[in-house]
Write a protein that holds these residues in place. Sequence first.
Motif, PDB file in Angstrom:
ATOM      1  N   MET A   1       0.970  -1.143  -0.054  1.00  6.84           N
ATOM      2  CA  MET A   1       0.022   0.029  -0.012  1.00  6.84           C
ATOM      3  C   MET A   1       0.743   1.132  -0.144  1.00  6.84           C
ATOM      4  O   MET A   1       0.488   2.144  -0.624  1.00  6.84           O
ATOM      5  CB  MET A   1      -0.834   0.030   1.483  1.00  6.84           C
ATOM      6  N   TRP A   2       1.795   1.286   0.722  1.00  7.85           N
ATOM      7  CA  TRP A   2       2.762   2.210   0.705  1.00  7.85           C
ATOM      8  C   TRP A   2       3.430   2.641  -0.540  1.00  7.85           C
ATOM      9  O   TRP A   2       3.327   3.880  -1.061  1.00  7.85           O
ATOM     10  CB  TRP A   2       3.890   2.002   2.003  1.00  7.85           C
ATOM     11  N   ARG A   3       3.843   1.443  -1.059  1.00  9.69           N
ATOM     12  CA  ARG A   3       4.548   1.500  -2.322  1.00  9.69           C
ATOM     13  C   ARG A   3       3.501   2.268  -3.300  1.00  9.69           C
ATOM     14  O   ARG A   3       3.943   3.306  -4.098  1.00  9.69           O
ATOM     15  CB  ARG A   3       4.936   0.251  -2.942  1.00  9.69           C
ATOM     16  N   GLU A   4       2.358   1.862  -3.349  1.00  6.93           N
ATOM     17  CA  GLU A   4       1.385   2.266  -4.367  1.00  6.93           C
ATOM     18  C   GLU A   4       0.928   3.931  -4.242  1.00  6.93           C
ATOM     19  O   GLU A   4       0.993   4.522  -5.196  1.00  6.93           O
ATOM     20  CB  GLU A   4       0.219   1.581  -4.251  1.00  6.93           C
TER      21      GLU A   4
ATOM     22  N   THR B   1       2.715   6.044  -2.591  1.00  6.85           N
ATOM     23  CA  THR B   1       3.884   6.893  -2.714  1.00  6.85           C
ATOM     24  C   THR B   1       3.949   7.160  -4.149  1.00  6.85           C
ATOM     25  O   THR B   1       4.387   8.265  -4.521  1.00  6.85           O
ATOM     26  CB  THR B   1       5.193   6.354  -2.095  1.00  6.85           C
ATOM     27  N   TRP B   2       3.890   6.185  -4.902  1.00  2.12           N
ATOM     28  CA  TRP B   2       4.166   6.151  -6.505  1.00  2.12           C
ATOM     29  C   TRP B   2       2.995   7.079  -6.983  1.00  2.12           C
ATOM     30  O   TRP B   2       3.438   8.045  -7.700  1.00  2.12           O
ATOM     31  CB  TRP B   2       4.150   4.611  -7.010  1.00  2.12           C
ATOM     32  N   ARG B   3       2.000   6.915  -6.483  1.00  2.00           N
ATOM     33  CA  ARG B   3       0.643   7.774  -7.071  1.00  2.00           C
ATOM     34  C   ARG B   3       1.141   9.260  -6.779  1.00  2.00           C
ATOM     35  O   ARG B   3       0.828  10.274  -7.537  1.00  2.00           O
ATOM     36  CB  ARG B   3      -0.491   7.345  -6.542  1.00  2.00           C
ATOM     37  N   SER B   4       1.617   9.633  -5.527  1.00  2.00           N
ATOM     38  CA  SER B   4       1.685  11.087  -5.164  1.00  2.00           C
ATOM     39  C   SER B   4       2.923  11.384  -5.820  1.00  2.00           C
ATOM     40  O   SER B   4       2.832  12.668  -6.174  1.00  2.00           O
ATOM     41  CB  SER B   4       2.004  10.945  -3.605  1.00  2.00           C
ATOM     42  N   LEU B   5       3.962  10.705  -6.174  1.00  2.00           N
ATOM     43  CA  LEU B   5       5.286  10.979  -6.849  1.00  2.00           C
ATOM     44  C   LEU B   5       4.691  11.613  -8.516  1.00  2.00           C
ATOM     45  O   LEU B   5       4.774  12.438  -8.646  1.00  2.00           O
ATOM     46  CB  LEU B   5       6.118  10.133  -6.928  1.00  2.00           C
ATOM     47  N   ARG B   6       3.941  10.659  -9.084  1.00  2.00           N
ATOM     48  CA  ARG B   6       3.378  10.994 -10.024  1.00  2.00           C
ATOM     49  C   ARG B   6       2.520  12.119 -10.195  1.00  2.00           C
ATOM     50  O   ARG B   6       2.606  13.105 -11.294  1.00  2.00           O
ATOM     51  CB  ARG B   6       2.628   9.597 -10.897  1.00  2.00           C
ATOM     52  N   ARG B   7       1.681  12.320  -9.243  1.00  8.15           N
ATOM     53  CA  ARG B   7       0.768  13.501  -9.316  1.00  8.15           C
ATOM     54  C   ARG B   7       1.552  14.863  -8.657  1.00  8.15           C
ATOM     55  O   ARG B   7       1.052  15.954  -8.651  1.00  8.15           O
ATOM     56  CB  ARG B   7      -0.263  13.465  -8.423  1.00  8.15           C
ATOM     57  N   GLY B   8       2.897  14.709  -8.382  1.00 10.35           N
ATOM     58  CA  GLY B   8       3.505  15.554  -7.920  1.00 10.35           C
ATOM     59  C   GLY B   8       3.050  16.291  -6.463  1.00 10.35           C
ATOM     60  O   GLY B   8       3.066  17.565  -6.082  1.00 10.35           O
ATOM     61  N   ASN B   9       2.397  15.278  -5.697  1.00 14.62           N
ATOM     62  CA  ASN B   9       2.021  15.753  -4.442  1.00 14.62           C
ATOM     63  C   ASN B   9       2.878  15.476  -3.395  1.00 14.62           C
ATOM     64  O   ASN B   9       2.909  14.609  -2.570  1.00 14.62           O
ATOM     65  CB  ASN B   9       0.591  14.776  -4.118  1.00 14.62           C
ATOM     66  N   TRP B  10       3.757  16.666  -3.116  1.00 18.19           N
ATOM     67  CA  TRP B  10       4.852  16.493  -2.449  1.00 18.19           C
ATOM     68  C   TRP B  10       4.646  16.613  -0.948  1.00 18.19           C
ATOM     69  O   TRP B  10       5.378  16.013   0.134  1.00 18.19           O
ATOM     70  CB  TRP B  10       5.801  17.664  -2.598  1.00 18.19           C
ATOM     71  N   LYS B  11       3.239  17.240  -0.541  1.00 21.74           N
ATOM     72  CA  LYS B  11       2.855  17.056   0.909  1.00 21.74           C
ATOM     73  C   LYS B  11       2.819  15.634   1.363  1.00 21.74           C
ATOM     74  O   LYS B  11       3.197  15.257   2.445  1.00 21.74           O
ATOM     75  CB  LYS B  11       1.669  17.595   1.004  1.00 21.74           C
TER      76      LYS B  11
ATOM     77  N   LEU C   1       7.466   5.764   6.191  1.00 25.98           N
ATOM     78  CA  LEU C   1       8.513   4.719   5.860  1.00 25.98           C
ATOM     79  C   LEU C   1       9.549   4.407   7.188  1.00 25.98           C
ATOM     80  O   LEU C   1       9.516   3.435   7.615  1.00 25.98           O
ATOM     81  CB  LEU C   1       9.144   5.070   4.658  1.00 25.98           C
ATOM     82  N   LEU C   2      10.080   5.600   7.659  1.00 23.66           N
ATOM     83  CA  LEU C   2      10.750   5.723   8.833  1.00 23.66           C
ATOM     84  C   LEU C   2      10.029   5.261  10.086  1.00 23.66           C
ATOM     85  O   LEU C   2      10.576   4.219  10.836  1.00 23.66           O
ATOM     86  CB  LEU C   2      11.130   7.338   8.971  1.00 23.66           C
ATOM     87  N   ASN C   3       8.668   5.466  10.288  1.00 20.18           N
ATOM     88  CA  ASN C   3       8.223   5.013  11.311  1.00 20.18           C
ATOM     89  C   ASN C   3       7.849   3.535  11.309  1.00 20.18           C
ATOM     90  O   ASN C   3       8.167   2.889  12.409  1.00 20.18           O
ATOM     91  CB  ASN C   3       6.773   5.809  11.364  1.00 20.18           C
TER      92      ASN C   3
ATOM     93  N   GLN D   1       3.014  -2.134   7.362  1.00 14.57           N
ATOM     94  CA  GLN D   1       3.776  -3.253   7.949  1.00 14.57           C
ATOM     95  C   GLN D   1       4.069  -4.328   6.727  1.00 14.57           C
ATOM     96  O   GLN D   1       3.501  -4.303   5.838  1.00 14.57           O
ATOM     97  CB  GLN D   1       2.558  -3.963   9.016  1.00 14.57           C
ATOM     98  N   SER D   2       4.863  -5.224   7.123  1.00 13.30           N
ATOM     99  CA  SER D   2       5.282  -6.390   6.390  1.00 13.30           C
ATOM    100  C   SER D   2       4.770  -7.684   7.245  1.00 13.30           C
ATOM    101  O   SER D   2       4.742  -7.453   8.427  1.00 13.30           O
ATOM    102  CB  SER D   2       6.807  -6.474   6.007  1.00 13.30           C
ATOM    103  N   PRO D   3       4.631  -8.790   6.415  1.00 12.35           N
ATOM    104  CA  PRO D   3       4.186 -10.050   7.218  1.00 12.35           C
ATOM    105  C   PRO D   3       5.246 -10.411   8.352  1.00 12.35           C
ATOM    106  O   PRO D   3       4.893 -10.748   9.367  1.00 12.35           O
ATOM    107  CB  PRO D   3       4.382 -11.016   6.309  1.00 12.35           C
ATOM    108  N   GLU D   4       6.694 -10.174   8.174  1.00 17.00           N
ATOM    109  CA  GLU D   4       7.588 -10.290   9.129  1.00 17.00           C
ATOM    110  C   GLU D   4       7.605  -9.686  10.216  1.00 17.00           C
ATOM    111  O   GLU D   4       7.875  -9.707  11.404  1.00 17.00           O
ATOM    112  CB  GLU D   4       9.039 -10.250   8.547  1.00 17.00           C
ATOM    113  N   LEU D   5       7.373  -8.282   9.856  1.00 16.66           N
ATOM    114  CA  LEU D   5       7.184  -7.087  11.158  1.00 16.66           C
ATOM    115  C   LEU D   5       5.725  -7.404  11.926  1.00 16.66           C
ATOM    116  O   LEU D   5       6.166  -7.446  13.233  1.00 16.66           O
ATOM    117  CB  LEU D   5       7.143  -5.796  10.338  1.00 16.66           C
ATOM    118  N   VAL D   6       4.892  -7.864  11.392  1.00  8.53           N
ATOM    119  CA  VAL D   6       3.704  -7.867  12.001  1.00  8.53           C
ATOM    120  C   VAL D   6       3.862  -9.293  12.906  1.00  8.53           C
ATOM    121  O   VAL D   6       3.605  -9.264  14.362  1.00  8.53           O
ATOM    122  CB  VAL D   6       2.376  -8.377  11.258  1.00  8.53           C
TER     123      VAL D   6
END
Length: 206
Positions: free
Chosen positions: A124-127, A129-139, A148-150, A173-178
């Motif tokens: 979900m994070w990847r999708e 973030t990619w969408r926001s990058l494509r749209r230039g949604n820098w916020k 990501l850091l959190n 989360q990832s399965p390993e993290l959960v």
Amino acid sequence: MFSHFARPELLPCPWSDRRSCSGDDMLAGQALRELNVGCAGLQALDRIGLNIDFDELRRSRAAVPDAVLICGKAEALPIADNALRCVYSTVTLPYTNIPQALREIWRVLAPGGTAHLRFHDWWMWRERTWRSLRRGNWKDVTFQAYTLLNSQFLWFGTVMRFPLRRSRLESYQSPELVRHLLQRAGFGDVVVKRDHPHLRAFAAKP
Ligand SMILES: C[S@@+](CC[C@H](N)C(=O)[O-])C[C@H]1O[C@@H](n2cnc3c(N)ncnc32)[C@H](O)[C@@H]1O
């Protein structure tokens, strides 16, 4: 159990003093031994619902008038130790301090009780973030850098709020993290499955 509900400070919640009563005193019927953490308005509630957002509870009250609803935080459940047989939560924990919330879920479950939890899959994070990058949604890109850091902090048992807006708290989360988080909280029989875009986890209190 409650004929009405009110703002947190007014909530007539018999569980608020968890030291003075046992789970059995508080939860008379088996049907009231299941807690939905972060319940949403249109969900059919046949059990106890808890949400930090009073308006969300108001919608739940409208949908299911006799539901038992508590305005409270996943990180500090106003419920006695060992009181419940099942706790479930659908994509609410990613907005909480997960290590703390899991410790609370473990505490309120009776031995043998089970947790059924849904998390935000890393995909979900990847999708997003990619969408926001494509749209230039820098916020949002900035916010996703924070999530990501959190999410990495979670490996060390901690989280932080978004520094630019302290009311926001989110992680992925990832399965390993959960698995790691559940085991660290004391759960056994941990099973984690991908269910795009979420992760479904099952765990039991030994
Ligand atoms: C994405 S919604 C999910 C709602 C519902 N569980 C569902 O599956 O549709 C997240 C919910 O978690 C609630 N929430 C956020 N932080 C919370 C916390 N610390 N304790 C309890 N509920 C919280 C929000 O008010 C919101 O209703």
